[in-house]
Design an enzyme around this catalytic site. Structure first.
Site, short mmCIF file in Angstrom:
data_model
loop_
_atom_site.label_atom_id
_atom_site.label_comp_id
_atom_site.label_asym_id
_atom_site.label_seq_id
_atom_site.Cartn_x
_atom_site.Cartn_y
_atom_site.Cartn_z
N GLU A 163 -4.48 -57.34 -11.86
CA GLU A 163 -4.12 -56.92 -13.23
C GLU A 163 -2.66 -56.50 -13.35
O GLU A 163 -2.33 -55.36 -13.68
CB GLU A 163 -5.03 -55.78 -13.66
CG GLU A 163 -6.49 -56.19 -13.71
CD GLU A 163 -7.43 -55.06 -14.10
OE1 GLU A 163 -7.06 -53.89 -13.91
OE2 GLU A 163 -8.53 -55.34 -14.57
N GLU B 200 -13.25 -60.04 -13.05
CA GLU B 200 -13.93 -58.77 -13.30
C GLU B 200 -14.51 -58.82 -14.71
O GLU B 200 -13.85 -59.28 -15.64
CB GLU B 200 -12.96 -57.58 -13.25
CG GLU B 200 -12.39 -57.31 -11.88
CD GLU B 200 -11.47 -56.09 -11.84
OE1 GLU B 200 -11.63 -55.18 -12.69
OE2 GLU B 200 -10.59 -56.07 -10.98
C1 BG6 Z 1 -10.14 -52.69 -13.73
C2 BG6 Z 1 -9.73 -52.44 -12.29
O1 BG6 Z 1 -9.05 -52.50 -14.55
O2 BG6 Z 1 -11.10 -51.83 -14.25
C3 BG6 Z 1 -10.82 -51.88 -11.42
O3 BG6 Z 1 -9.22 -53.61 -11.71
C4 BG6 Z 1 -11.59 -50.82 -12.17
O4 BG6 Z 1 -10.25 -51.41 -10.22
C5 BG6 Z 1 -12.17 -51.44 -13.42
O5 BG6 Z 1 -12.59 -50.21 -11.41
C6 BG6 Z 1 -13.04 -50.50 -14.20
O6 BG6 Z 1 -12.35 -49.31 -14.47
P1 BG6 Z 1 -12.99 -47.90 -14.14
O7 BG6 Z 1 -11.93 -46.95 -14.46
O8 BG6 Z 1 -14.17 -47.80 -15.00
O9 BG6 Z 1 -13.33 -47.93 -12.68
#
Ligand code: BG6
Length: 480
Positions: A184, A378
């Protein structure tokens, strides 16, 4: 809807799962210094801002208030955890390598013990019939590089990163085909500390520092792509953004223009540089208007132009709206951003809006711009889960969320978008990146551990585990 060879799987990151923060020679990283964020802050986007003082304190602290130092102890449990992913039928597993484990002093002295861990992990992924997909840098910046160089602000980081990547490519070129240079990368300007290791201590030129650091990352990404291809032309080096999809608040043309500009500088700028190999015209204008002047070396732009990424990687969590007049609009969270609420969308308990159709929209939008294969690296949502007295976890909300998003991904494929794979975020619960809590759970597999790391760490299959297993074995036929 899904091609036969579609790559179903899941993704984790070292700083949120691995733990073992000081084992076998590893040194501290930025996330190792993140203190658990109190629950009351859930609805407010609050970037963890480390300053020099907080880092010095964290270096000597023995308090158990830094959950990412222990993660879910994946360093020691990976063999069993991978078996569970295999049981779900994963075809691909995305994981990040910790720079501070390989080069603990940030210089050129390699820590063999660190490499041995990843040797074993990668072998184990492959022996469980999964394709490894490696993120080289996932919000995991070594503190030694903050201390010695002020993070990516220093141009020397380019050579250090290239050195780190060469170690990885030389060692794993025959085992790992898919790589992501930076997780990201578009978080840089909003969360510069996480991605660039540049501390915000009130410097007047902080934004200039961030853009300069980002430029160094662009040059570094191009250089390592060149090196990887020189070793093996089949290696696939991917770009990655967190796509912050945005809609115009109304059909007022001013809102449409606000949307265009937000999309440009939150998303497209990064993908344009990494995939088209050029700084887009609007980014020069944006920087000029803000008094930002990049220091470029002679060959920087030609290196960037010559070695673009092989595929577009993206995470997709939520969407936002853009308006020319924001008076009266209500704020909510979208990962690192505070954004205006869309009245048509529900949100999770952290205020991240849920928008499955936005995924189809985004895939079409991105594919028409870059015409390169897209890997969804993701996607998911954080939820509270309840461990029942009989040891089960029922999570229909997770199944619903994923079903709806996978369906829209399938429709995008039918639209003609070349989506090659989907690694759902967080197939096993781990520490939240933004809040450092455990309660914000993503997994198909429950980890019996609380926000401060107490618990048996036992792994338990949730209902969604069996659902995703069916998604994979039927190649998406149970998606409704
Ligand atoms: C993404 C990241 O932006 O969001 C992850 O690449 C992260 O590392 C994911 O875990 C979800 O965010 P959070 O803060 O809910 O863990």
């Amino acid at each position: 809807m899904f091609p036969k060879e579609f790559l179903w799987g899941g993704a984790l990151s070292a700083p949120q799962a691995e733990g073992a923060y000081d084992v076998d020679g590893k040194t501290l990283t930025i996330p190792d210094c993140h203190v658990y964020n109190d629950k009351n802050d859930r609805k407010v986007t609050k970037q963890v801002q480390l300053n020099r003082g907080a880092i010095e304190e964290a270096k000597v602290s023995t308090e158990r208030k830094f959950p990412k130092r222990w993660g879910i102890d994946f360093y020691h449990t990976y063999k069993d955890d991978l078996k569970l992913f295999k049981e779900m039928g994963f075809k691909v597993f995305r994981y990040s390598i910790s720079w501070a484990r390989i080069l603990p002093q940030g210089d050129y002295n390699v820590n063999e013990k660190g490499l041995e861990f990843y040797d074993q992990l990668i072998d184990e992924i492959i022996s469980n019939d999964m394709i490894p997909l490696i993120t080289i840098s996932h919000f995991d910046f070594p503190i030694v590089l903050v201390d010695k160089y002020s993070g990516w602000y220093s141009r020397e980081l380019i050579d250090l990163y290239v050195h780190y990547c060469k170690i990885l490519f030389d060692r794993y070129k025959d085992k790992v085909k898919y790589w992501i240079t930076f997780n990201e990368i578009n978080m840089s300007i909003k969360a510069g500390q996480k991605t660039l290791g540049i501390l915000n201590e009130g410097q007047e030129n902080y934004e200039q520092m961030l853009f300069q650091g980002l430029h160094h990352q662009f040059v570094a990404a191009a250089k390592v792509t060149e090196y990887a291809h020189s070793l093996n032309a089949d290696l696939q080096i991917g770009s990655m953004v967190a796509y912050f999809t945005t809609y115009a608040h109304t059909c007022n043309p001013d809102d449409a223009f606000a949307m265009l500009q937000e999309d440009q500088m939150k998303n497209q700028f990064y993908l344009d540089v990494l995939n088209k190999g050029e700084y887009p015209y609007y980014s020069w204008t944006y920087m000029k208007n803000r008094g930002i002047e990049l220091v470029l070396e002679k060959d920087d732009l030609s290196i960037i132009a010559a070695h673009p990424a092989d595929f577009v990687g993206m995470s997709y969590y939520n969407s936002m709206i853009s308006a020319s007049d924001t008076a009266g609009l209500e704020l909510t969270n979208a990962n690192v951003h505070s954004v205006f609420k869309n009245p048509y969308l529900p949100a999770n308990d952290w205020g991240w809006q849920i928008d499955p159709v936005g995924l189809r929209y985004t895939l079409n939008h991105v594919y028409s711009r870059y015409k390169k294969p897209i890997f969804i690296l993701e996607n998911s949502s954080g939820f509270f889960d309840k461990l029942e007295d009989d040891g089960t976890i029922h999570d229909p909300y997770r199944i619903q969320f994923l079903n709806d998003h996978i369906k829209q991904m399938g429709l995008a494929i039918l639209d003609g978008v070349d989506v090659i794979g989907y690694t759902m975020w967080g197939p096993i619960d781990m520490v939240s990146s933004s809040t450092s809590e455990m309660s914000k759970r993503y997994g198909f597999i429950y980890v019996d551990q609380d926000d401060l790391g107490n618990g048996s760490k036992k792994r338990i299959r949730k209902d969604s585990f069996f659902w995703y297993q069916t998604v994979i074995t039927t190649n998406g036929e149970n998606i409704i």
